[in-house]
Design a protein around this motif. Structure first.
Motif, PDB file in Angstrom:
ATOM      1  N   THR A  55       5.361  10.229  -0.239  1.00 52.34           N
ATOM      2  CA  THR A  55       4.657   8.955  -0.323  1.00 52.34           C
ATOM      3  C   THR A  55       5.684   7.833  -0.341  1.00 52.34           C
ATOM      4  OG1 THR A  55       4.558   9.099  -2.747  1.00 52.34           O
ATOM      5  CG2 THR A  55       2.641   9.888  -1.510  1.00 52.34           C
ATOM      6  N   TYR A  56       5.335   6.720   0.316  1.00 52.16           N
ATOM      7  CA  TYR A  56       6.246   5.587   0.458  1.00 52.16           C
ATOM      8  C   TYR A  56       5.517   4.288   0.107  1.00 52.16           C
ATOM      9  CZ  TYR A  56       8.689   9.010   3.414  1.00 52.16           C
ATOM     10  OH  TYR A  56       9.299  10.143   3.900  1.00 52.16           O
ATOM     11  N   LEU A  57       6.258   3.354  -0.493  1.00 52.90           N
ATOM     12  CA  LEU A  57       5.733   2.021  -0.706  1.00 52.90           C
ATOM     13  C   LEU A  57       5.898   1.223   0.579  1.00 52.90           C
ATOM     14  CD1 LEU A  57       4.570  -0.174  -2.566  1.00 52.90           C
ATOM     15  CD2 LEU A  57       6.924  -0.753  -3.203  1.00 52.90           C
ATOM     16  N   MET A  58       4.800   0.628   1.058  1.00 50.78           N
ATOM     17  CA  MET A  58       4.817  -0.121   2.302  1.00 50.78           C
ATOM     18  C   MET A  58       4.427  -1.579   2.032  1.00 50.78           C
ATOM     19  SD  MET A  58       5.544   2.456   4.291  1.00 50.78           S
ATOM     20  CE  MET A  58       5.287   1.834   5.960  1.00 50.78           C
ATOM     21  N   ARG A  59       5.125  -2.495   2.712  1.00 47.10           N
ATOM     22  CA  ARG A  59       4.759  -3.909   2.676  1.00 47.10           C
ATOM     23  C   ARG A  59       4.032  -4.243   3.975  1.00 47.10           C
ATOM     24  NH1 ARG A  59       9.414  -5.984   2.220  1.00 47.10           N
ATOM     25  NH2 ARG A  59       9.464  -6.461  -0.020  1.00 47.10           N
ATOM     26  N   ALA A  95       0.855  -1.187   0.000  1.00 43.20           N
ATOM     27  CA  ALA A  95       0.000   0.000   0.000  1.00 43.20           C
ATOM     28  C   ALA A  95       0.886   1.231   0.000  1.00 43.20           C
ATOM     29  CB  ALA A  95      -0.920   0.003   1.225  1.00 43.20           C
ATOM     30  N   THR A  96       0.278   2.369  -0.214  1.00 46.21           N
ATOM     31  CA  THR A  96       0.971   3.654  -0.156  1.00 46.21           C
ATOM     32  C   THR A  96       0.771   4.294   1.208  1.00 46.21           C
ATOM     33  OG1 THR A  96       0.776   4.101  -2.524  1.00 46.21           O
ATOM     34  CG2 THR A  96       1.042   6.004  -1.097  1.00 46.21           C
ATOM     35  N   LEU A  97       1.835   4.822   1.769  1.00 44.49           N
ATOM     36  CA  LEU A  97       1.747   5.700   2.939  1.00 44.49           C
ATOM     37  C   LEU A  97       2.066   7.112   2.491  1.00 44.49           C
ATOM     38  CD1 LEU A  97       1.769   6.622   5.936  1.00 44.49           C
ATOM     39  CD2 LEU A  97       4.151   5.845   6.043  1.00 44.49           C
ATOM     40  N   GLY A  98       1.163   8.037   2.772  1.00 43.03           N
ATOM     41  CA  GLY A  98       1.418   9.449   2.542  1.00 43.03           C
ATOM     42  C   GLY A  98       1.574  10.155   3.878  1.00 43.03           C
TER      43      GLY A  98
END
Length: 340
Positions: A223-227, A215-218
């Motif tokens: 914004t960051y790619l998160m697992r 998912a994306t974290l803003g």
């Protein structure tokens, strides 16, 4: 003011309010008539059964004006420009996998707007419904059909707005346990536990193990790619910034995503990230894509772009996932693709 004058003012107010109400009704009726009027030269749409099983078909939300507007429809994967079959299920967003579908609906109730997520089986029969906290934005189902996820806007109207707030939920369709907000998960950003008041998560995409998702974290203007892990209730950064609306390839090795190309502007280009090397590849689509792309197979992704001359409708396009080739019109007047 004399009683006679007060009665006169009251009568005028009643007349004006009646006229205003009639104007609103006429405006709504005009918009509905426009939406239900077939577009000249548009696709052929017929009512019928739309099962979520069977190979070589693509399900989507029909954006063509007419009585089947916003209904879930399918076309053969080998003849996407041909006639489409639409079912009596209307969605703002839709996705399906392994005979499970999630339909996000948005409509006007008696007093306010009514938003809900509807989980359907392979015959599009309702299995469960959940109230939504805001306007539908993204929807996904895990490859096994066990988990469904959705993102809604609870503040702001788009990812390009200066200020917006999202809520992303995951539900287990075996137990109907709802995880209402990813912000309640333990978040690890750049190796450290992290929480901020401006945290927003959106755009879930599932791996095939019924646990891992991305998912994306803003937060903080980035914004960051998160697992994520459903079982552990955790979200951990992958080490890549400027990643929005990720979509995991069927083989689980790559992420298609939209990358903001101008800070502060609603302009995004499609990229593919190799999860093993973290190498990114720009795709051949040069228009701004504000969508969560869908992998049609391991080599091709699909996404929605505004229909030419009608920004309220979209067309589905496809492009090779390796950066080669050129964009191809996949399905006219359509959105929310899901390969069956």
């Amino acid at each position: 003011m004399t009683p006679k004058h007060r009665l006169l003012v009251l009568a005028v107010a009643v007349v004006l309010l009646g006229a205003l109400g009639a104007g609103f009704v006429l405006h709504a009726a005009t918009r509905a008539d426009h939406k239900n009027a077939p577009r000249a030269g548009g696709p052929s749409v017929s009512a019928g059964r739309v099962p979520l099983t069977g190979a070589h078909r693509i399900a989507f939300v029909n954006d063509a004006p007419g009585p089947q507007n916003a209904q879930v429809a399918t076309v053969p994967a080998g003849d996407t420009g041909g006639g489409r079959t639409a079912a009596d299920l209307k969605c703002a967003r839709f996705y399906a996998a392994a005979g499970t579908g999630v339909c996000l609906q948005s409509g006007l109730g008696v007093v306010s707007q009514t938003n809900r997520a509807v989980i359907v089986d392979a015959s599009l029969h309702t299995e469960h419904t959940f109230a939504l906290a805001g306007t539908p934005s993204r929807a996904r189902v895990s490859p096994s059909g066990r988990f469904a996820a959705w993102t809604v806007f609870v503040g702001g109207e788009s990812y390009g707005a200066a200020f917006f707030s999202t809520r992303t939920s995951i539900v287990d369709t075996r137990t109907w346990q709802l995880l209402p907000n990813l912000e309640e998960f333990t978040t690890v950003l750049n190796g450290n536990k992290y929480h901020a008041v401006d945290d927003n998560f959106w755009g879930v995409t599932f791996a095939s193990d019924d646990d891992t998702f991305y998912a994306t974290l803003g937060t903080g203007g980035h914004t960051y790619l998160m697992r994520g892990s459903v079982a552990r209730r955790t979200l951990t950064s992958v080490g890549v910034q400027n990643v929005e609306c990720p979509s995991l390839s069927p083989d689980g090795t790559r992420i298609a995503y939209k990358k903001r190309v101008l800070n502060g502007a609603s302009l995004w280009h499609e990229y593919v990230l190799d999860l093993r090397t973290l190498h990114t590849t720009p795709l051949a689509e040069h228009h701004s894509v504000d969508d969560q792309a869908t992998w049609l197979d391991n080599d091709t992704i699909a996404y929605a772009l505004p229909h030419e001359g009608d920004v309220k409708s979209t067309d589905l396009w496809s492009v090779p996932a390796d950066g080669s080739g050129t964009p191809h019109l996949l399905i006219r007047d359509a959105s929310s693709p899901a390969p069956l």
